[in-house]
Write an enzyme that holds these catalytic residues in place. Structure first.
Site, PDB file in Angstrom:
ATOM      1  N   GLU A 170       0.774  -1.268   0.002  1.00 50.00           N
ATOM      2  CA  GLU A 170      -0.108   0.232  -0.146  1.00 50.00           C
ATOM      3  C   GLU A 170       0.908   1.337   0.049  1.00 50.00           C
ATOM      4  O   GLU A 170       1.580   1.333   0.971  1.00 50.00           O
ATOM      5  CB  GLU A 170      -0.899  -0.016   1.197  1.00 50.00           C
ATOM      6  CG  GLU A 170      -1.790   1.137   1.065  1.00 50.00           C
ATOM      7  CD  GLU A 170      -2.888   1.171   2.279  1.00 50.00           C
ATOM      8  OE1 GLU A 170      -3.553   2.298   2.307  1.00 50.00           O
ATOM      9  OE2 GLU A 170      -2.832   0.266   3.378  1.00 50.00           O
ATOM     10  N   ARG A 204       5.167 -13.390   9.658  1.00 48.48           N
ATOM     11  CA  ARG A 204       5.859 -11.964   9.507  1.00 48.48           C
ATOM     12  C   ARG A 204       7.049 -11.937  10.164  1.00 48.48           C
ATOM     13  O   ARG A 204       7.339 -12.576  11.192  1.00 48.48           O
ATOM     14  CB  ARG A 204       4.825 -11.069   9.890  1.00 48.48           C
ATOM     15  CG  ARG A 204       4.259 -10.858  11.237  1.00 48.48           C
ATOM     16  CD  ARG A 204       3.348  -9.736  11.468  1.00 48.48           C
ATOM     17  NE  ARG A 204       4.411  -8.408  11.676  1.00 48.48           N
ATOM     18  CZ  ARG A 204       3.912  -7.057  11.806  1.00 48.48           C
ATOM     19  NH1 ARG A 204       2.490  -7.198  11.776  1.00 48.48           N
ATOM     20  NH2 ARG A 204       4.590  -6.177  11.813  1.00 48.48           N
ATOM     21  N   LYS A 220       3.113   0.127  10.217  1.00 48.42           N
ATOM     22  CA  LYS A 220       3.306   1.339   9.402  1.00 48.42           C
ATOM     23  C   LYS A 220       2.447   2.585  10.256  1.00 48.42           C
ATOM     24  O   LYS A 220       3.099   3.817  10.158  1.00 48.42           O
ATOM     25  CB  LYS A 220       2.863   1.333   8.218  1.00 48.42           C
ATOM     26  CG  LYS A 220       3.874   1.580   6.826  1.00 48.42           C
ATOM     27  CD  LYS A 220       3.025   1.578   5.475  1.00 48.42           C
ATOM     28  CE  LYS A 220       3.432   0.503   4.623  1.00 48.42           C
ATOM     29  NZ  LYS A 220       2.872   0.399   3.338  1.00 48.42           N
TER      30      LYS A 220
END
Length: 548
Positions: A32, A258, A268
């Protein structure tokens, strides 16, 4: 790179190819564009691109640009730059979820016509309350049973901009009593009266990630949609959407652990707070866990790839020790970095048995074992600098550095002996007066043993420099799990030293990285150097493992 027996994803792909399920493997990396890529993204980048390379397939770079409130062109530029820096090439041109907006809208219409989606007037807060919890089942929205005709009318009205932000949304009609909360009528479209960086004001309704992602995978012919474990519950929705729209192909989603790194945050949202609150200088601050931050600090693409390889691919989340990352960069730079000397905490040495005009040139290797790296000159004369930590007025028998009436060897040069010191009014040592043994260049004296070796720089052949030394941004190993994570900010995460480097370093600046002997690996900070007009170095990593 990830071609090993422990990689469960490779086993899946191997079986798929043996069954001739796919002719070509196609993966994708879908960031993104709402911030810079971080070390966690590096793992996903390596996995998706390496798998495509391994099987002679393709990896698409697709920007998930479905939220115009937070997305910027500048982020896209830096994301592309980071991927190229890592050494990867994506398939053809880059893709964007926004290029599929018209198709996504038509698929949403299909769901409404099948009575599998409805326009809801509940607020965001009410939707959350109606959805329930893990122990409490959800409640149907009072707008859930609207007719197909009314839903089509309202959805088209949404598209025409007849509603305010948050006034209505489009939800999937699945099961409010599902044990998987994700399946309790998830939102598919929401209103955002914000200018999109690509589509401008053409759209005011935007699909959610869950709705756009699986359909984008279908459109692009993705065979293996790889994502982190946090999307495990979304897999059921991924498959439900594809099953209930008119498609002839079903890409498959697979989840892996992750990357979680000690003493940092990789959310983020939290990284944005560090930037916004000026806790760091920006996304590329050398303390930031972003790829741009690591690059500015002196990390290499190969060291990050090696780090990702050592971590491996599994289905178990764990906290990775920062020492493993540091080991990877040390191992890489040890073979590629020339050795120079720098003094970060200078104190002046006067060699009393040398004349003012004495100037001896000494040729030294740029690397102790790699002769092809060449040589450079250092100069020995009356006034030199050593590091303050290499002198003690009082010492014990185990001390192997300089002290009064104690000898030590200067790296690549002579043995010196401290005779006396000069202090200022505060009692601080300002000068050390020494003698040197002229018979000790490249050899030890026959009548005594010299144990210590220290680095040094000629005052006459030195250049002033700044050195930025770093510690982690946080004081605890796992700040990510703390609600008030800013409480654990390390206020001493950066330390600036003013010292000197060898003058010949500038003439040898064909080397991108360097090791300052007995100190660590460093890289010139071009951003700081340009701004302050004084050469500034970033410490990439110390020579020895630190205890944080």
């Amino acid at each position: 790179m990830f071609n090993n027996t422990k990689n469960f994803i490779l086993k899946i792909i191997k079986k798929d190819l043996e069954k001739k399920k796919y002719k070509k493997i196609r993966t994708r990396f879908p960031p993104e564009p709402n911030g810079f890529l971080h070390i966690g993204h590096a793992k996903a980048i390596c996995l998706n691109f390496e798998i495509a390379n391994l099987y002679n397939g393709k990896c698409n770079l697709r920007f998930d640009d479905t939220n115009p409130s937070t997305e910027k062109k500048n982020y896209i530029k830096h994301i592309k730059k980071n991927i190229k820096w890592m050494g990867y090439k994506w398939n053809k041109k880059s893709f964007y979820s926004s290029q599929y907006f018209s198709k996504l809208y038509k698929y949403a219409i299909q769901l409404i016509k099948k009575k599998l989606a409805y326009v809801d007037n509940l607020s965001k807060k009410e939707i959350k309350e109606y959805r329930g919890t893990l122990t409490k089942k959800g409640i149907n929205s009072p707008y859930r049973n609207r007719s197909k005709k009314e839903n089509l009318y309202l959805f088209k009205k949404m598209k025409k901009g007849k509603f305010k932000d948050g006034e209505v949304c489009l939800r999937a009609k699945i099961n409010m009593k599902s044990s998987n909360i994700t399946m309790r009528d998830p939102v598919l479209y929401r209103i955002k009266n914000v200018l999109h960086y690509r589509t401008k004001n053409k759209w005011c309704i935007y699909p959610t990630y869950d709705f756009s992602h699986c359909i984008s995978d279908f459109i692009e012919g993705i065979t293996h949609s790889l994502c982190s474990l946090e999307f495990t519950n979304n897999k059921e929705l991924y498959e439900w959407i594809l099953k209930n729209i008119n498609v002839n192909y079903y890409p498959k989603q697979y989840e892996f652990s992750r990357l979680n790194l000690e003493y940092t945050v990789l959310s983020k949202r939290k990284l944005k707070i560090l930037v916004k609150d000026n806790i760091v200088e920006g996304w590329n601050d050398p303390r930031m866990p972003t790829i741009s931050g690591f690059k500015r600090r002196g990390y290499t693409p190969q060291s990050i790839k090696n780090f990702c390889k050592k971590i491996g691919i599994s289905k178990k989340n764990n906290l990775i020790e920062i020492s493993l990352l540091e080991h990877c960069i040390r191992s890489n730079l040890n073979l590629t970095s020339p050795r120079f000397m720098a003094v970060l905490n200078p104190i002046k040495i006067i060699i009393t048995n040398l004349s003012e005009n004495y100037n001896e040139k000494i040729i030294v290797q740029n690397h102790p074992t790699l002769k092809n790296m060449g040589t450079h000159k250092i100069y020995f004369n009356k006034i030199i600098y050593i590091d303050k930590f290499d002198f003690k007025e009082n010492f014990n028998s185990k001390y192997r550095r300089l002290s009064i009436n104690k000898e030590v060897r200067l790296r690549h040069a002579y043995v010196i002996k401290a005779k006396k010191i000069e202090k200022n009014k505060k009692g601080e040592i300002k000068k050390i007066f020494c003698t040197y043994d002229k018979n000790t260049l490249g050899k030890n004296p026959k009548d005594r043993k010299i144990k210590g070796v220290i680095h040094w720089i000629s005052k006459k052949y030195s250049i002033p420099a700044k050195f930025q030394l770093f510690k982690p941004i946080f004081t605890i190993p796992n700040p990510e799990i703390k609600k008030n994570f800013l409480k654990y900010i390390n206020k001493k995460s950066i330390q600036i030293k003013k010292g000197f480097i060898e003058k010949n370093f500038i003439h040898k600046n064909k080397f991108k990285f360097c090791q300052f002997e007995r100190t660590g690996y460093f890289i010139i900070d071009k951003q700081k150097t340009k701004k302050n007009k004084k050469i500034t170095f970033n410490e990439t990593v110390s020579l020895k493992e630190k205890n944080y």
